[in-house]
Write a protein that holds these residues in place. Structure first.
Motif, mmCIF file in Angstrom:
data_model
loop_
_atom_site.group_PDB
_atom_site.id
_atom_site.type_symbol
_atom_site.label_atom_id
_atom_site.label_comp_id
_atom_site.label_asym_id
_atom_site.label_seq_id
_atom_site.Cartn_x
_atom_site.Cartn_y
_atom_site.Cartn_z
ATOM 1 N N GLY A 176 0.748 -1.236 0.286
ATOM 2 C CA GLY A 176 -0.156 0.120 -0.053
ATOM 3 C C GLY A 176 1.022 1.258 -0.075
ATOM 4 N N ALA A 177 0.845 1.934 0.989
ATOM 5 C CA ALA A 177 1.571 3.131 1.171
ATOM 6 C C ALA A 177 2.805 3.134 1.810
ATOM 7 N N ARG A 178 2.795 1.871 2.634
ATOM 8 C CA ARG A 178 3.925 1.725 3.422
ATOM 9 C C ARG A 178 5.136 0.974 2.832
ATOM 10 N N ILE A 179 6.182 1.279 3.244
ATOM 11 C CA ILE A 179 7.243 0.422 2.795
ATOM 12 C C ILE A 179 7.901 -0.458 3.944
ATOM 13 N N GLU A 180 8.006 -1.598 3.947
ATOM 14 C CA GLU A 180 8.308 -2.657 4.921
ATOM 15 C C GLU A 180 9.488 -3.495 4.603
ATOM 16 N N ILE A 181 10.497 -3.504 5.587
ATOM 17 C CA ILE A 181 11.606 -4.642 5.340
ATOM 18 C C ILE A 181 11.167 -6.145 5.474
ATOM 19 N N VAL A 182 11.634 -6.809 4.715
ATOM 20 C CA VAL A 182 11.219 -8.187 4.574
ATOM 21 C C VAL A 182 12.227 -8.962 5.259
ATOM 22 N N PRO A 183 11.669 -9.726 6.533
ATOM 23 C CA PRO A 183 12.761 -10.558 7.280
ATOM 24 C C PRO A 183 13.294 -11.727 6.425
ATOM 25 N N ASN A 184 14.382 -12.163 6.701
ATOM 26 C CA ASN A 184 14.871 -13.468 5.939
ATOM 27 C C ASN A 184 14.655 -14.679 6.646
ATOM 28 N N GLY A 185 14.872 -15.637 6.168
ATOM 29 C CA GLY A 185 14.670 -17.114 6.748
ATOM 30 C C GLY A 185 14.872 -17.313 8.268
ATOM 31 N N GLU A 186 15.694 -16.322 8.730
ATOM 32 C CA GLU A 186 16.162 -16.719 10.076
ATOM 33 C C GLU A 186 15.555 -15.608 10.819
ATOM 34 N N GLY A 187 14.761 -14.783 10.424
ATOM 35 C CA GLY A 187 13.844 -13.736 10.986
ATOM 36 C C GLY A 187 14.507 -12.501 11.261
ATOM 37 N N ALA A 188 15.946 -12.198 10.589
ATOM 38 C CA ALA A 188 16.374 -10.931 10.880
ATOM 39 C C ALA A 188 16.085 -10.058 9.462
ATOM 40 N N GLU A 189 16.344 -8.868 9.817
ATOM 41 C CA GLU A 189 16.147 -7.668 8.621
ATOM 42 C C GLU A 189 17.184 -7.503 7.872
ATOM 43 N N ARG A 190 18.578 -8.041 8.333
ATOM 44 C CA ARG A 190 19.669 -7.898 7.564
ATOM 45 C C ARG A 190 20.287 -9.518 7.330
ATOM 46 N N THR A 191 20.959 -9.409 6.109
ATOM 47 C CA THR A 191 21.469 -10.964 5.969
ATOM 48 C C THR A 191 22.964 -10.694 5.530
ATOM 49 N N PRO A 192 23.829 -11.309 6.303
ATOM 50 C CA PRO A 192 25.136 -10.894 5.965
ATOM 51 C C PRO A 192 25.517 -11.621 4.636
ATOM 52 N N SER A 193 26.478 -10.614 3.898
ATOM 53 C CA SER A 193 26.886 -10.945 2.812
ATOM 54 C C SER A 193 27.927 -11.889 2.687
ATOM 55 N N VAL A 194 27.803 -13.021 3.038
ATOM 56 C CA VAL A 194 28.748 -14.027 3.276
ATOM 57 C C VAL A 194 28.135 -15.602 2.721
ATOM 58 N N VAL A 195 29.019 -16.186 2.079
ATOM 59 C CA VAL A 195 28.676 -17.342 1.446
ATOM 60 C C VAL A 195 29.881 -18.433 1.700
ATOM 61 N N ALA A 196 29.426 -19.742 2.177
ATOM 62 C CA ALA A 196 30.516 -20.763 2.404
ATOM 63 C C ALA A 196 30.156 -21.793 1.589
ATOM 64 N N LEU A 197 31.430 -22.286 1.023
ATOM 65 C CA LEU A 197 31.380 -23.612 -0.059
ATOM 66 C C LEU A 197 31.976 -24.634 0.978
ATOM 67 N N THR A 198 31.226 -25.699 1.420
ATOM 68 C CA THR A 198 31.609 -26.487 2.151
ATOM 69 C C THR A 198 31.641 -27.981 1.689
#
Length: 842
Positions: free
Chosen positions: A361-383
């Motif tokens: 609508g008229a609001r802008i909301e931050i979408v939580p990630n799969g862990e429930g946080a508003e920020r996702t660390p820009s880190v990727v691990a190849l294991t």
């Protein structure tokens, strides 16, 4: 997850026996591949798949025929989508194509099926599990995104995020099916595996086991080497044992256990097991919760639980006694409604953290990630043993100390282009997946916030990652513009001038931004080369290691694991010093000395930190002064500190001093506010947000190289976008037949010290005296930062144009043209021009 369970599993088998090429023989075995593989998959004793779930496409005439055949299965697939292709593969101009009946060998780019189109269709499936099997020439090279020799990258990364790709050949091979053989060698082995079950390969056939078997069988027979690609190992391809397999003739000798007749020994099906949620029994450890998992699998495979309680109990005892690895899927998650509609989002793609915003609508909301946080660390691990398991965000951070070599940050993954592409794709895939799970709608388009210092190569990488995960990038905007748009939303109906200081891991961006009444305009921008928070952290880490060496006589700076631990401690201390005058660093057991284990324990004061980073703060001050000098604005009311370095001690005071006003309001902008600014800009482009306007500028100058090696600027830095600038050049020799145009981006007067974006040649100039020809060179940059450069001989009218040198791709086969309206994405934005193709140059 069993392939045949429910109506949501779909198989599409595509084969092309020949196309019009005089040097390549037909492949009659391809038709047998389709029919016999389909028979194996639908045989109750083998694949146990309903025939209605299997689609055969023999000898498709055109690429559009393949896409049209795929669409119904793509839309219907909810659990699993398996796409198989057999035929000839073609490499043309570093792109990979799959031949169809009407493919023209001279023009494969317009008559064959581009692999990227097949990938795009697969990415559009709702199915969480996707498998692609390619039995064609060059498929191995293509699916690993390399050409022969591994030196030249394919234009698009062809690995499919979230899917397994099993390819047949790394070579230009036309001998996959010699005359007289019923099948191609590669597919023959797959069919045999389905028919014989796990009699030769053990109880669990993962993708790795299948690959190793194919590698041995094919290379032993002199066949081309197969290739595998697993870009997301949340799933594993498993071919389970054949229901008709006789234990007394196999390797297990299972009859000795007294359970030779148990149905678990006779089950033969194609499974896709979600590894991250899998429970395993056996091996060298017994998982306590694995027994219930096996019971659940038996229930799903053979019937209701109340009818199988005794069988499940016997099976648990059997598998535990045998200590054999069991592929066991956990109970399926609660059914989610299918994704409906298409959404546009704003994504802040920062080198340290990422966030996503959506307009409701008229609001802008931050979408939580799969862990429930508003920020996702820009880190990727190849294991995993082969680096084929991917962790993104917090899970990747948590394992970094145990896997430092396989953990990558978005800011530092440029050491290897292949790794960099994979990291960016994995990060975007998680952001898209988590957002879709929250919204229940498909994310189709996005505006991205990136630091203004982001290079053109890095922007191309993001575009490739967007194509891989199925997102259309509407526009890239700078950190300064996004911060200004978010601040204007909070400011209300008044005008103001801001100084935005964006200090990220590897870059510094300082801009003067004018805001007011919904309009945000970047007035001037300055970039600090080689300045970023990583430099500050490294400086403090070096000082701590030097102190440890002086105190204990042990040098540790050459130990990468210890240095990583010290850098993490230095980063935490630096953040604390933003609000306190002194903090303590304590790291135990860094080295063994005669007195015992030595620890690093010291206090770090604000004075000490300022002393060892004084030159970095001076470089920041120089960049701030340069931005203020270019803007000519003296009425700055607010200072916005943005990015990972917002809390570095001294940066806020530096900005206040530079502005020259004690009453200036200095505030730290949350990372999530950048996503808000991106969503506002996306709303502006899609008409969802009215009375909003954002105008960005070119962060670096664009110019061409002159004869003396200097860069002649066409578009100066801090020029508002869009823009179009021209300059006249002339010849450097008598009767010069042509002119080479080398396009550079940067701020140094020497062209070689800047970044070369592209080169082309204006040829066919008529003979003329020195200095007579008048060559007009024009640089045209649109609002999205796409650059086109043209050169025109004003005397003859001859011209050459290089369009979209920032990396746009030519259009592919349309995917949604004849879909029902409810399944189509929204129409393109009115302001956006259609993609422009790069013209071949002489």
């Amino acid at each position: 997850m069993a392939l045949p369970d429910g109506p949501g599993s779909r198989i599409v088998l595509i084969g092309s026996a020949a196309y019009r090429h005089e040097e390549l023989p037909p492949l009659p075995a391809v038709r047998n591949n389709l029919t016999d593989l389909a028979a194996a998959l639908t045989d109750p004793q083998q694949g146990w798949l309903d025939e209605a779930q299997c689609t055969l496409v023999p000898d498709p005439g055109t690429a559009a025929d393949v896409v049209r055949a795929l669409r119904p299965s793509v839309l219907a697939a909810e659990d699993l989508l398996l796409v198989y292709y057999a035929g000839h593969g073609i490499v043309e101009d570093t792109d990979y194509y799959l031949a169809v009946t009407e493919t023209d060998p001279e023009e494969p780019s317009i008559s064959a099926l581009p692999y990227r189109t097949l990938r795009k269709v697969v990415l559009g499936a709702r199915a969480r599990n996707r498998v692609v099997i390619i039995d064609a020439c060059w498929s191995g090279m293509a699916t690993t995104a390399h050409m022969a020799g591994g030196h030249e990258r394919l234009r698009t990364q062809t690995a499919i995020e979230g899917a397994f790709v099993l390819a047949s050949s790394e070579h230009d091979s036309t001998s996959l099916a010699p005359v007289g053989e019923r099948f191609t060698a590669f597919t023959k082995e797959l069919i045999v595996l389905l028919q014989d079950g796990s009699s030769r390969l053990g109880p669990e056939l993962t993708l790795d086991n299948v690959y190793q078997h194919l590698l041995h069988e094919l290379t032993a027979a002199g066949r081309p080497r197969p290739t595998r690609t697993a870009t997301n190992t949340a799933a594993r391809l498993v071919i389970a044992r054949n229901r008709g397999y006789r234990p007394d003739t196999g390797n297990w000798r299972a009859e000795r256990s007294g359970h030779a007749g148990h149905p678990a020994l006779r089950e033969g099906r194609l499974l896709l097991d979600e590894e991250e949620r899998a429970g395993h029994i056996g091996g060298h450890e017994e998982a306590a919760d694995g027994y219930a998992t096996v019971a659940e699998v038996l229930t799903r495979l053979f019937g209701p639980k109340d009818e199988l309680a005794e069988a499940a109990q016997r099976s648990r005892a059997f598998w535990a006694a045998r200590r054999a690895a069991v592929v066991a899927a956990v109970p399926p998650p609660p059914e989610q409604p299918p994704l409906t509609g298409f959404r546009t989002v704003g994504i802040a793609l920062g080198p340290t953290f990422c966030s996503v915003a959506v307009q409701e609508g008229a609001r802008i909301e931050i979408v939580p990630n799969g862990e429930g946080a508003e920020r996702t660390p820009s880190v990727v691990a190849l294991t995993g043993t082969a680096g084929d398991r991917v962790l993104v965000g917090e899970p990747a951070l948590r394992q970094e100390l145990l896997n430092p070599e396989g953990t990558y940050r978005l800011a530092g993954a440029d050491v290897d282009p292949v790794i960099a592409d994979r990291v960016c794709t994995a990060l975007l895939a998680k952001l898209k997946r988590d957002t879709e799970d929250r919204l229940g709608e498909r994310v189709a388009r996005a505006t991205f916030v990136v630091p203004a210092a982001t290079s053109e190569a890095e922007r191309r990488r993001i575009r490739r990652a967007c194509r891989a995960v199925g997102i259309e990038p509407l526009r890239f905007i700078s950190t300064s513009l996004a911060a200004g748009m978010a601040f204007d939303r909070q400011l209300g109906d008044r005008e103001s001038t801001l100084l935005v200081v964006g200090l990220e891991a590897t870059s510094l961006e300082v801009a003067v931004v004018e805001v007011g009444y919904g309009m945000t305009s970047v007035n001037a921008i300055a970039l600090g080369e080689g300045i970023g928070t990583d430099r500050w952290v490294a400086r403090l880490a070096d000082d701590l290691l030097t102190e440890f060496e002086h105190r204990h006589g042990v040098r540790l700076d050459r130990n990468p694991d210890i240095r990583r631990r010290v850098q993490e401690a230095a980063g935490a201390a630096m953040a604390e010093l933003g609000s306190v005058g002194e903090t303590t660093v304590h790291l135990p057991y860094l080295a063994d000395i005669p007195a015992g284990p030595a620890a690093l324990e010291t206090s770090v004061t604000r004075e000490r930190f300022d002393r060892i980073t004084a030159d970095l703060l001076t470089a920041c001050a120089t960049t701030v002064d340069r931005a203020l000098a270019e803007s000519w604005r003296e009425d700055i009311e607010h200072v916005l500190l943005v990015g990972a370095g917002a809390r570095i001690p001294g940066v806020g005071e530096l900005a206040r001093r530079a502005v020259g006003r004690q009453d200036v309001n200095a505030a730290i902008t949350a990372d999530t506010q950048l996503a808000t600014g991106a969503m506002l800009h996306a709303g502006m482009m899609t008409k969802a947000a009215r009375d909003v306007l954002g105008v960005d500028i070119a962060p670096r100058a664009i110019g061409i190289e002159t004869e003396d090696g200097l860069m002649r600027v066409l578009v100066p830095a801090s020029t508002g976008l869009p823009t179009k600038r021209s300059k006249i050049f002339t010849s450097s020799s008598v009767d010069q037949p042509g002119m080479n145009i080398n396009v550079y981006q940067g701020g140094h007067e020497l062209a070689a010290r800047n970044s070369l974006l592209a080169s082309f040649r204006l040829s066919g100039l008529p003979p003329a005296p020195l200095g007579l020809p008048q060559i007009e060179v024009t640089a045209d940059i649109d609002a999205n930062g796409r650059i086109a450069v043209s050169a025109k001989d004003l005397g003859t009218g001859r011209s050459e144009t290089l369009t979209d040198i920032t990396g746009s791709e030519p259009p592919t086969v349309p995917l949604f043209g004849d879909l029902p309206a409810e399944f189509r994405p929204p129409d393109p934005v009115e302001e956006e021009e259609p993609p422009r193709q790069q013209q071949k140059q002489s």
